[in-house]
Write a protein that holds these residues in place. Structure first.
Motif, PDB file in Angstrom:
ATOM      1  N   TYR A  69       0.820  -1.218   0.000  1.00  0.00           N
ATOM      2  CA  TYR A  69       0.000   0.000   0.000  1.00  0.00           C
ATOM      3  C   TYR A  69       0.850   1.263   0.000  1.00  0.00           C
ATOM      4  O   TYR A  69       0.588   2.217   0.731  1.00  0.00           O
ATOM      5  N   VAL A  70       1.878   1.280  -0.839  1.00  0.00           N
ATOM      6  CA  VAL A  70       2.661   2.498  -1.048  1.00  0.00           C
ATOM      7  C   VAL A  70       1.803   3.451  -1.868  1.00  0.00           C
ATOM      8  O   VAL A  70       1.330   3.111  -2.952  1.00  0.00           O
ATOM      9  N   ALA A  71       1.597   4.656  -1.357  1.00  0.00           N
ATOM     10  CA  ALA A  71       0.652   5.595  -1.969  1.00  0.00           C
ATOM     11  C   ALA A  71       0.980   5.897  -3.426  1.00  0.00           C
ATOM     12  O   ALA A  71       0.095   5.961  -4.279  1.00  0.00           O
ATOM     13  N   SER A  72       2.269   6.061  -3.726  1.00  0.00           N
ATOM     14  CA  SER A  72       2.659   6.420  -5.087  1.00  0.00           C
ATOM     15  C   SER A  72       2.376   5.298  -6.074  1.00  0.00           C
ATOM     16  O   SER A  72       2.250   5.543  -7.283  1.00  0.00           O
ATOM     17  N   ALA A 176       0.918   3.308 -15.100  1.00  0.00           N
ATOM     18  CA  ALA A 176       2.372   3.370 -14.946  1.00  0.00           C
ATOM     19  C   ALA A 176       2.698   3.601 -13.473  1.00  0.00           C
ATOM     20  O   ALA A 176       2.236   4.575 -12.871  1.00  0.00           O
ATOM     21  N   ILE A 177       3.479   2.694 -12.901  1.00  0.00           N
ATOM     22  CA  ILE A 177       3.825   2.792 -11.489  1.00  0.00           C
ATOM     23  C   ILE A 177       5.170   3.500 -11.336  1.00  0.00           C
ATOM     24  O   ILE A 177       6.180   3.037 -11.884  1.00  0.00           O
ATOM     25  N   PRO A 178       5.218   4.620 -10.626  1.00  0.00           N
ATOM     26  CA  PRO A 178       6.491   5.341 -10.446  1.00  0.00           C
ATOM     27  C   PRO A 178       7.518   4.477  -9.723  1.00  0.00           C
ATOM     28  O   PRO A 178       7.168   3.612  -8.906  1.00  0.00           O
ATOM     29  N   THR A 179       8.767   4.710 -10.020  1.00  0.00           N
ATOM     30  CA  THR A 179       9.842   3.936  -9.387  1.00  0.00           C
ATOM     31  C   THR A 179      10.631   4.763  -8.373  1.00  0.00           C
ATOM     32  O   THR A 179      11.591   4.268  -7.798  1.00  0.00           O
ATOM     33  N   HIS A 180      10.219   6.026  -8.183  1.00  0.00           N
ATOM     34  CA  HIS A 180      10.993   6.880  -7.280  1.00  0.00           C
ATOM     35  C   HIS A 180      10.753   6.551  -5.810  1.00  0.00           C
ATOM     36  O   HIS A 180      11.475   7.030  -4.936  1.00  0.00           O
ATOM     37  N   THR A 181       9.737   5.749  -5.537  1.00  0.00           N
ATOM     38  CA  THR A 181       9.438   5.352  -4.156  1.00  0.00           C
ATOM     39  C   THR A 181       9.392   3.837  -4.091  1.00  0.00           C
ATOM     40  O   THR A 181       8.797   3.192  -4.961  1.00  0.00           O
ATOM     41  N   ARG A 182      10.005   3.280  -3.084  1.00  0.00           N
ATOM     42  CA  ARG A 182       9.953   1.828  -2.938  1.00  0.00           C
ATOM     43  C   ARG A 182       9.723   1.455  -1.482  1.00  0.00           C
ATOM     44  O   ARG A 182      10.083   2.203  -0.565  1.00  0.00           O
ATOM     45  N   PHE A 183       9.102   0.312  -1.290  1.00  0.00           N
ATOM     46  CA  PHE A 183       8.819  -0.181   0.052  1.00  0.00           C
ATOM     47  C   PHE A 183      10.071  -0.852   0.608  1.00  0.00           C
ATOM     48  O   PHE A 183      10.682  -1.700  -0.052  1.00  0.00           O
ATOM     49  N   VAL A 184      10.472  -0.457   1.805  1.00  0.00           N
ATOM     50  CA  VAL A 184      11.652  -1.041   2.442  1.00  0.00           C
ATOM     51  C   VAL A 184      11.232  -2.053   3.498  1.00  0.00           C
ATOM     52  O   VAL A 184      11.544  -3.238   3.418  1.00  0.00           O
TER      53      VAL A 184
END
Length: 314
Positions: A69-72, A176-184
Motif C-alpha cells: 500500500y505504497v501511496a505512489s 504506470a507505477i512510479p519507481t521513485h518510491t519503494r517499500f523497504v
C-alpha cells in the motif's frame, strides 16, 4: 445514478473493519457500490468484502507490491480504474493509509478532495468537521469528473452482512507505477488488544502518568476490560508510548461505546478525537480540568489509587 468505488484497504489478509462503515456511507449516497481490492493475491480479502451488505461487485487487482500500500503505487491504479470504470465517486476510509493515497488520487483527477465526511445529504452534498470539530461545514462538491472523499469512521455505523455474497471479478489496470518510491520494511507493534479505531472500549492515558513504566496500569485495566489502548498527544510527545496510539485531531478519531480518559486534561485537539464516544469516563486530580465538561462520569482524585480500584471491580 451514482457509481461508487470503495477502496478496500486491508492488512495481513484481513479487510479493514472500517470498510463496512465506508460502504454504509456509500449506501447513503445511493447507487452501485463496487469495492476494489489492490493486493498481491486478493482472493481472501475480496471474499470478506463480498459479504458486506450493499456491495454490488468486488474488483480484485492483483499486482506484486500492492500489499505494501505504497501511496505512489496505489494512487495511479485507482485513477486508472476510476476513469476506465466511469465511477462518479471514489471513497476510502479516513485511516492513515487512506489519508496518504487518496489526496494523490484527487490531484491526478484534477479535483479537490472532500475530507472527513461525517454525513451525507445527497450525492454531491456532505458535512465535514472544521475547527477541531467545533463547527460543521456543509460542502457541495462538483459532480464531474468524480467526487473523491475520505470517510470519518467515527460518524458511521458498519453495514451488516449480505444475504448473498456479491460477485468477485479479477481485473487488470493499465497504470504506470512510479519507481521513485519503494517499500523497504514495515515496523509495527503487534498486540492482542483490539485495534484502536475499531474497539468498542478504549482506555487512554495522559501525561499525568509520568513515565512509560507507569502506563502499565493503563494496559492492565484495558486487558481487564478487553479494551484498546490510546494516549493523549502530551503522553506521546513525552515518549511514554508510540505515536500510533495517539487519540485526537492529530492522531486517531474514535467512537467507542466506552472511553476512559485517565490523567488527560482535555485539550481541544484531544476532545476532537473522542466527540463521538458514547460514554466518557474521566479520571483527573484537577476538578477544573476541561475533560470533565464532556465526561458523562468523572472521578476527581489520584489516578494511581483510583485505576487499581476500578480494575479490581471490573
Amino acid at each position: 445514478m451514482s457509481k461508487i468505488l470503495v477502496i478496500g484497504q486491508h492488512a495481513d489478509g484481513k479487510l479493514n473493519s472500517g470498510i463496512a462503515k465506508v460502504v454504509n456511507a456509500a449506501k447513503a449516497i445511493g447507487g452501485d457500490i463496487h469495492v476494489a481490492i489492490f493486493a498481491n493475491d486478493g482472493a481472501a480479502v475480496a471474499a470478506q468484502a463480498a459479504a458486506l451488505d450493499g456491495v454490488a461487485k468486488v474488483l480484485v487487482v492483483d499486482r506484486a507490491g500492492n500489499d505494501d500500500y505504497v501511496a505512489s503505487a496505489i494512487a495511479p491504479q485507482i485513477v486508472a480504474l476510476t476513469q476506465s470504470g466511469g465511477y462518479s465517486h471514489v471513497l476510502a476510509a479516513g485511516t492513515t493509509s487512506g489519508k496518504d493515497f487518496l489526496p494523490r488520487v484527487a490531484a491526478k483527477l484534477g479535483v479537490q478532495q472532500v475530507s472527513d465526511v461525517m454525513a451525507v445529504h445527497s450525492a454531491t452534498s456532505f458535512d465535514r468537521p472544521i475547527y477541531a470539530g467545533n463547527a460543521i461545514l456543509t460542502v457541495e462538491a462538483p459532480a464531474a469528473p468524480a467526487i473523491v472523499a475520505t470517510i470519518r469512521l467515527a460518524s458511521f455505523q458498519a453495514t451488516g452482512a449480505a444475504a448473498a455474497a456479491a460477485p468477485v471479478e479479477k481485473i487488470s489496470v493499465d497504470a504506470a507505477i512510479p519507481t521513485h518510491t519503494r517499500f523497504v520494511k514495515l515496523e509495527a507493534q503487534k498486540s492482542e488488544r483490539p485495534e484502536l479505531q475499531s474497539a468498542n472500549r478504549v482506555v487512554s492515558g495522559g501525561r499525568a502518568l509520568g513515565s512509560s513504566e507507569n502506563f502499565s496500569i493503563i494496559y492492565s485495566l484495558a486487558d481487564k476490560l478487553k479494551a484498546g489502548v490510546g494516549a493523549s498527544r502530551a503522553a506521546v510527545d513525552s515518549g511514554y508510548v508510540p505515536n500510533d496510539m495517539q487519540v485526537g485531531q492529530t492522531g486517531k478519531i474514535i467512537a467507542p461505546e466506552l472511553y476512559f480518559a485517565i490523567g488527560i486534561s482535555g485539550a481541544i485537539q484531544h476532545l476532537a478525537g473522542i466527540k463521538d464516544a458514547r460514554t466518557i469516563v474521566a479520571i483527573n486530580k484537577d476538578p477544573e480540568a476541561p475533560i470533565f465538561e464532556v465526561a458523562d462520569y468523572g472521578l476527581v482524585g489520584d489516578l494511581f489509587q483510583l485505576v487499581p480500584e476500578l480494575e479490581a471491580k471490573a
